[in-house]
Scaffold this motif. Structure first.
Motif, mmCIF file in Angstrom:
data_model
loop_
_atom_site.group_PDB
_atom_site.id
_atom_site.type_symbol
_atom_site.label_atom_id
_atom_site.label_comp_id
_atom_site.label_asym_id
_atom_site.label_seq_id
_atom_site.Cartn_x
_atom_site.Cartn_y
_atom_site.Cartn_z
ATOM 1 N N CYS A 315 0.865 -1.344 -0.056
ATOM 2 C CA CYS A 315 -0.015 0.123 -0.114
ATOM 3 C C CYS A 315 0.891 1.159 0.075
ATOM 4 O O CYS A 315 0.676 2.270 -0.806
ATOM 5 C CB CYS A 315 -0.840 0.009 1.230
ATOM 6 S SG CYS A 315 -1.905 1.560 1.417
ATOM 7 N N VAL A 330 -8.081 -0.565 0.967
ATOM 8 C CA VAL A 330 -7.494 -1.705 1.823
ATOM 9 C C VAL A 330 -8.687 -2.282 2.533
ATOM 10 O O VAL A 330 -9.160 -1.566 3.336
ATOM 11 C CB VAL A 330 -6.347 -1.207 2.920
ATOM 12 C CG1 VAL A 330 -6.144 -2.286 3.520
ATOM 13 C CG2 VAL A 330 -5.279 -0.449 2.024
ATOM 14 N N ALA A 359 -4.707 6.376 0.413
ATOM 15 C CA ALA A 359 -5.454 5.135 0.562
ATOM 16 C C ALA A 359 -6.762 5.288 1.328
ATOM 17 O O ALA A 359 -6.834 5.946 2.019
ATOM 18 C CB ALA A 359 -4.422 4.140 1.357
#
Length: 588
Positions: A315, A330, A359
Motif C-alpha cells: 500500500c 484496503v 489510501a
C-alpha cells in the motif's frame, strides 16, 4: 520474466599494468592520537588514494584498536551510527551484528564479514595500514580461493530462502568441507525476499544474495527449479525432480528442512476466487509481474485484502512510489491495520499515514463476492453492500506452512502445525534439522520454550545455528578452527517494516500482547516514537521510528538477559541505558 531466471555477474578485467601494481601497494595513513578514542568508542575516517576514496571505522576496545570497512554488509549503511557494546558492533537499522575482535558476522541479517585492516601504534599515534586493492570492499569471505571438498559427508538443504541459504553459506564460511546440496523450487538465485513488498520494482540483480560465481567457488550444488518429492527418513535419502526431467535420488548424512511459507489463498467458497487478475506476492517473478501490471494505464483501481506486512508495505509503495496516481483501497477484518503486531494506537497512526497518502480503508469488513468481467475482477463486493471498483486485486491474508514433505512423518510437530526443534534446531529425527518459518524453537533470551518468529533475521539466525550444529557434530567445539561456533540458538528477534518512502518501524524482542505498551513521542504528526511492550512488569519488546540506534541498543540489553523494568522506561525514553554498562559474557 525470463530475464529474472538467470542473473549473471559481469566480470571485468583491468589491463593497465601500472594500475594493477598500484592496487597492490600498501598505504599508511595517520588517523588520530591514541587518546582521541576511549574504550568503547568508534569513529569514521576518510581514506583517500589516487585510485580509491573510501571510509573506514576505527574502534577502541580493551585498549586495542580495530579498523574495518565503515559500511554494514547488509544494506551498506554506516556502522558508526550503530551500537558498540562489549564485543558487539550492531547496525542501527536492521540489527546485523559483528564481532569487534574479528569482524565476523555474529548475527543477521546480512551474510558477509567485515573487511579488516591493520592498525599500528607509533609514538601514541594510530596508523592505518592496508593494501590499496583491499580498500572499498564491503564484505569479506572466509572461503579459501583454492577450496577442495570431499564427497562425504553430504548435507542436503531443502529450500533456498533465508534459512536454507544461510545454512549453506555458514557451513562453507566456517570450514565444512563435505558436499552441500541446496534445493530450490524457484528458478532464480537466492534473493532478498523481504524487499519484494517494500520495493517490488527493484532491479532483480540488486536483490540477489550471491551470484553464480559464489556458488561455484563455494562448491555449493544449487539445484534451481527442482522439487524434492519424497524423503525416506530411515534410509536418509530423498527423491527430487528437476523441471521437465526424471526423478532422481540422493543420500544424505544431514538433512536441513527450510521449506518456508506460501501465501494463503482466498477460500474456494468465495464467488470469483479464481478470476485472473488476483495477485499473491511470494517470489521474484511475482514482484516483476506485479510491478509491470501496476504501471499499466489500464490499472487504475487497486484493492488490497489484508492488513499486515505485505498488505501495508505494498500500500505504501503504491501510494508514494509511483509516478502515476492510483486509487488504492484496503479491505481488512481488523479494526485497524497491524494492531496484532504493534497495538491499536500505532496501527491507527499507520492508517492515518496511508490515508494522507490517498489510501482508502474499509475496516472490520468481509468480502462477500468478487464480480468479474471477461474473467477479470471488476468489483469487490463487501458484506456491507459496498462495491469497490477493481482492476487488480492483491491478496495478503497471511501464510501457510509448506509442509507436504513431512506430513505423516516421524517428525514431532506442535499442535498448530510447526516442526518442534530443540536449542540446536534438531528435530525428533536424528540428523534432521528444521529452520526458519516452519519451526518452533526455544527463545533463550526470554526463557521461552517454543516460539515462531516469521522474520528474515530469525530465518537467517536459525540457518546459521543449523550450520553450527552440523559443524559441531563433525568437528567438535574443542578444535581450534571452530572455537567460535555457537552451541545453541541464541539471538534477539529483530524485524523492520518500510511503510512508505518516509515511514519506517524497527522492532526488537518478542511479545504476544502488543496492547500492554508504554509509548513515548509523537504518533500523529511526525510519527517519531518509541513503544515499550511490557510482559509481567518487564520490557520484552520495543518498536521505534526515528530514534536510532535505540532498537539495536535494546537488542543488546535483551541479549545479555538484563531485565528492563516497566518503571525504568515509564518516564524516561532512554531508561534502558543504565543496563548497557556491563562487562559480562553472554549468559550460558
Amino acid at each position: 520474466m525470463n530475464s529474472r531466471k538467470s542473473i549473471l555477474t559481469a566480470i571485468t578485467s583491468d589491463d593497465d599494468r601500472n594500475a594493477v601494481v598500484a592496487k597492490d601497494e600498501q598505504i599508511r595513513q595517520h588517523l588520530c592520537s591514541v587518546n582521541d578514542l576511549h574504550n568503547g568508542q568508534m569513529k569514521e575516517f576518510e581514506i583517500k588514494t589516487a585510485l580509491v576514496a573510501t571510509s573506514i571505522l576505527l574502534i577502541r576496545q580493551n585498549d586495542k584498536f580495530y579498523a574495518y570497512s565503515s559500511k554494514c554488509c547488509h544494506y551498506k549503511l554506516p556502522l558508526v551510527k550503530g551500537s558498540l557494546i562489549n564485543n558487539h558492533l550492531r547496525c542501527f537499522a536492521h540489527g546485523a551484528c559483528f564481532r569487534v575482535d574479528t569482524g565476523d558476522i555474529e548475527d543477521h541479517p546480512g551474510h558477509g564479514h567485515l573487511p579488516k585492516y591493520d592498525v599500528e601504534i607509533v609514538d601514541n599515534q594510530v596508523i592505518f595500514v592496508a593494501k590499496v586493492k583491499d580498500l572499498g570492499k564491503f564484505e569479506r569471505s572466509k572461503i579459501p580461493a583454492n577450496l577442495v571438498i570431499e564427497a562425504k559427508p553430504v548435507v542436503a538443504i531443502v529450500g533456498a530462502g533465508a534459512g536454507g541459504f544461510t545454512c549453506a553459506d555458514m557451513l562453507r564460511q566456517d570450514g565444512f568441507r563435505g558436499r552441500i546440496i541446496l534445493f530450490s523450487n524457484e528458478a532464480t538465485l537466492p534473493y532478498d525476499r523481504v524487499q519484494l513488498s517494500k520495493q517490488p520494482a527493484k532491479n532483480p540483480q540488486d536483490l540477489v544474495l550471491r551470484d553464480e560465481t559464489y556458488f561455484s567457488k563455494a562448491h555449493i550444488d544449487l539445484l534451481l527449479h527442482t522439487e524434492v518429492t519424497n524423503i525416506n527418513w530411515s534410509d536418509k535419502s530423498l527423491t527430487y525432480k528437476p523441471l521437465d526431467r526424471r526423478v532422481k535420488s540422493q543420500a544424505y548424512d544431514y538433512l536441513v528442512l527450510a521449506t518456508g511459507l506460501r501465501p494463503r489463498k482466498l477460500p474456494t467458497t468465495l464467488p470469483g476466487h479464481n478470476l485472473s487478475n488476483i495477485f499473491y506476492l511470494r517470489s521474484l517473478d511475482d514482484a516483476g509481474y506485479f510491478a509491470n501490471t501496476v504501471k499499466s494505464v489500464d490499472t487504475k483501481n487497486i484493492v488490497i485484502i489484508g492488513d499486515s506486512f505485505i498488505a501495508l508495505e505494498l500500500c505504501g509503495w503504491l501510494t508514494t512510489g509511483l509516478n502515476e496516481k492510483k486509487t488504492v483501497s484496503v479491505v481488512m477484518r481488523s479494526k485497524m491495520p497491524m494492531a496484532r503486531i504493534f497495538g491499536q494506537r500505532i496501527g491507527q497512526a499507520l492508517q492515518k499515514i496511508h490515508e494522507k497518502n490517498g489510501a482508502v480503508f474499509y475496516p472490520q469488513a468481509n468480502v462477500a463476492k468478487l464480480t468479474g468481467e471477461n474473467n477479470r475482477v471488476k468489483f469487490v463486493q463487501l458484506e456491507t453492500g459496498d462495491l469497490i471498483p477493481c482492476d487488480l486485486l492483491i491478496v495478503a491474508i497471511g501464510s501457510e506452512i509448506c509442509s507436504e514433505l513431512y506430513k505423516n512423518s516421524p517428525l514431532e510437530m506442535t499442535n498448530d502445525g510447526f516442526i518442534k526443534v530443540n536449542e540446536r534446531l534438531g528435530t525428533s529425527v536424528e540428523r534432521v534439522l528444521a529452520v526458519g518459518d516452519i519451526s518452533k524453537y526455544p527463545l533463550a533470551i526470554f526463557n521461552l520454550d517454543y516460539v515462531n518468529c516469521q522474520h528474515w533475521q530469525m530465518a537467517c539466525s536459525t540457518g546459521h545455528q543449523a550450520a553450527n550444529t552440523i559443524l559441531n557434530h563433525y568437528h567438535g567445539q574443542t578444535a581450534a578452527t571452530y572455537d567460535s561456533l555457537k552451541s545453541d540458538l541464541y539471538t534477539t528477534p529483530i524485524f523492520w517494516s518500510t511503510q512508505n518512502n518516509k515511514t519506517n518501524i524497527r522492532y526488537a524482542g518478542y511479545t504476544r500482547d502488543p496492547e500492554n505498551v508504554i509509548i513515548h513521542g509523537d504518533l500523529d504528526d511526525e510519527f517519531k516514537f518509541v513503544a515499550y511492550y511490557i510482559v509481567d512488569g518487564f520490557v520484552r519488546a520495543v518498536a521505534q521510528s526515528k530514534y536510532e540506534p535505540l532498537t539495536s541498543e535494546v537488542a543488546e540489553v535483551f541479549y545479555y538477559k538484563k531485565n528492563i523494568r516497566k518503571e525504568d522506561v515509564e518516564n524516561d525514553i532512554y531508561g534502558y541505558r543504565k543496563y548497557l554498562d556491563f562487562k559480562t559474557k553472554r549468559p550460558e
